[in-house]
Design a protein around this motif. Structure first.
Motif, PDB file in Angstrom:
ATOM      1  N   ALA A  42       0.739  -1.274   0.289  1.00 28.55           N
ATOM      2  CA  ALA A  42       0.114   0.326  -0.128  1.00 28.55           C
ATOM      3  C   ALA A  42       1.290   1.368   0.077  1.00 28.55           C
ATOM      4  N   GLY A  43       1.847   0.915   0.677  1.00 28.32           N
ATOM      5  CA  GLY A  43       3.042   1.948   0.535  1.00 28.32           C
ATOM      6  C   GLY A  43       3.507   2.467  -0.348  1.00 28.32           C
ATOM      7  N   ARG A  44       3.971   1.629  -1.173  1.00 33.47           N
ATOM      8  CA  ARG A  44       3.816   1.762  -2.825  1.00 33.47           C
ATOM      9  C   ARG A  44       3.175   2.439  -3.332  1.00 33.47           C
ATOM     10  N   MET A  45       2.492   2.360  -3.591  1.00 28.07           N
ATOM     11  CA  MET A  45       1.321   2.830  -4.378  1.00 28.07           C
ATOM     12  C   MET A  45       1.001   3.643  -3.959  1.00 28.07           C
ATOM     13  N   PHE A  46       0.862   4.187  -3.184  1.00 24.99           N
ATOM     14  CA  PHE A  46       0.431   5.491  -2.284  1.00 24.99           C
ATOM     15  C   PHE A  46      -1.027   5.178  -2.138  1.00 24.99           C
ATOM     16  N   VAL A  47      -1.953   4.340  -1.176  1.00 28.34           N
ATOM     17  CA  VAL A  47      -2.970   4.031  -1.001  1.00 28.34           C
ATOM     18  C   VAL A  47      -3.158   4.037   0.547  1.00 28.34           C
ATOM     19  N   THR A  48      -4.254   3.310   1.198  1.00 23.83           N
ATOM     20  CA  THR A  48      -4.026   3.327   2.772  1.00 23.83           C
ATOM     21  C   THR A  48      -4.229   1.612   2.340  1.00 23.83           C
ATOM     22  N   LEU A 103      -5.600  -0.060  -9.574  1.00 23.66           N
ATOM     23  CA  LEU A 103      -4.787  -1.800  -9.892  1.00 23.66           C
ATOM     24  C   LEU A 103      -3.470  -1.278 -10.908  1.00 23.66           C
ATOM     25  N   ALA A 104      -3.415   0.091 -12.082  1.00 25.90           N
ATOM     26  CA  ALA A 104      -2.174   0.072 -12.151  1.00 25.90           C
ATOM     27  C   ALA A 104      -1.192   0.027 -11.751  1.00 25.90           C
ATOM     28  N   ALA A 105      -1.839   0.813 -10.275  1.00 22.85           N
ATOM     29  CA  ALA A 105      -0.083   1.737  -9.206  1.00 22.85           C
ATOM     30  C   ALA A 105       0.072  -0.161  -8.350  1.00 22.85           C
ATOM     31  N   ALA A 106      -1.133  -1.024  -8.592  1.00 22.11           N
ATOM     32  CA  ALA A 106      -0.595  -1.829  -7.488  1.00 22.11           C
ATOM     33  C   ALA A 106       0.505  -2.925  -8.595  1.00 22.11           C
ATOM     34  N   LEU A 107      -0.359  -3.050 -10.223  1.00 18.37           N
ATOM     35  CA  LEU A 107       1.202  -3.736 -10.570  1.00 18.37           C
ATOM     36  C   LEU A 107       2.041  -3.193 -10.797  1.00 18.37           C
TER      37      LEU A 107
END
Length: 106
Positions: free
Chosen positions: A31-37, A56-60
């Motif tokens: 989540a930190g790498r994606m800048f989401v909670t 989804l794109a941030a996770a990938l």
């Protein structure tokens, strides 16, 4: 949303979860790498249809799988579109509804 589509979203979420675990990342790290909670990360992994395409794109990207986006709705795998093209239908630059018609069938 049809059940079959909902099941596909759950499957994608499980695949992301597996990829995260195989890389030894916790939900918090991912989540930190994606800048989401962490909560948003959990919603993605559970297949919640309300999670944005950007998440989804941030996770990938965080997993190093961003090239998988190249395969989504690719023209090469569009069987219906390719069939229409082979039948020689005129290619239109813009698709416009007919005058006075309102198509609410979606």
């Amino acid at each position: 949303m049809p059940l079959s589509l909902r099941q596909k979203l759950v499957e994608v979420g499980q695949q992301i979860k597996l990829a995260r675990k195989r890389r030894g990342m916790t939900m918090k790290e991912m989540a930190g790498r994606m800048f989401v909670t962490r909560k948003t990360m959990g919603r993605l992994e559970s297949g919640d249809p309300g999670v944005s395409l950007g998440v989804l794109a941030a996770a990938l990207l965080a997993l190093g799988l961003e090239n998988d986006l190249d395969h989504l709705a690719s023209p090469e795998s569009d069987a219906v579109g390719n069939l229409i093209d082979r039948q020689g239908h005129e290619k239109k630059q813009r698709i416009r509804p007919g005058r006075g018609k309102v198509d609410l069938d979606f």
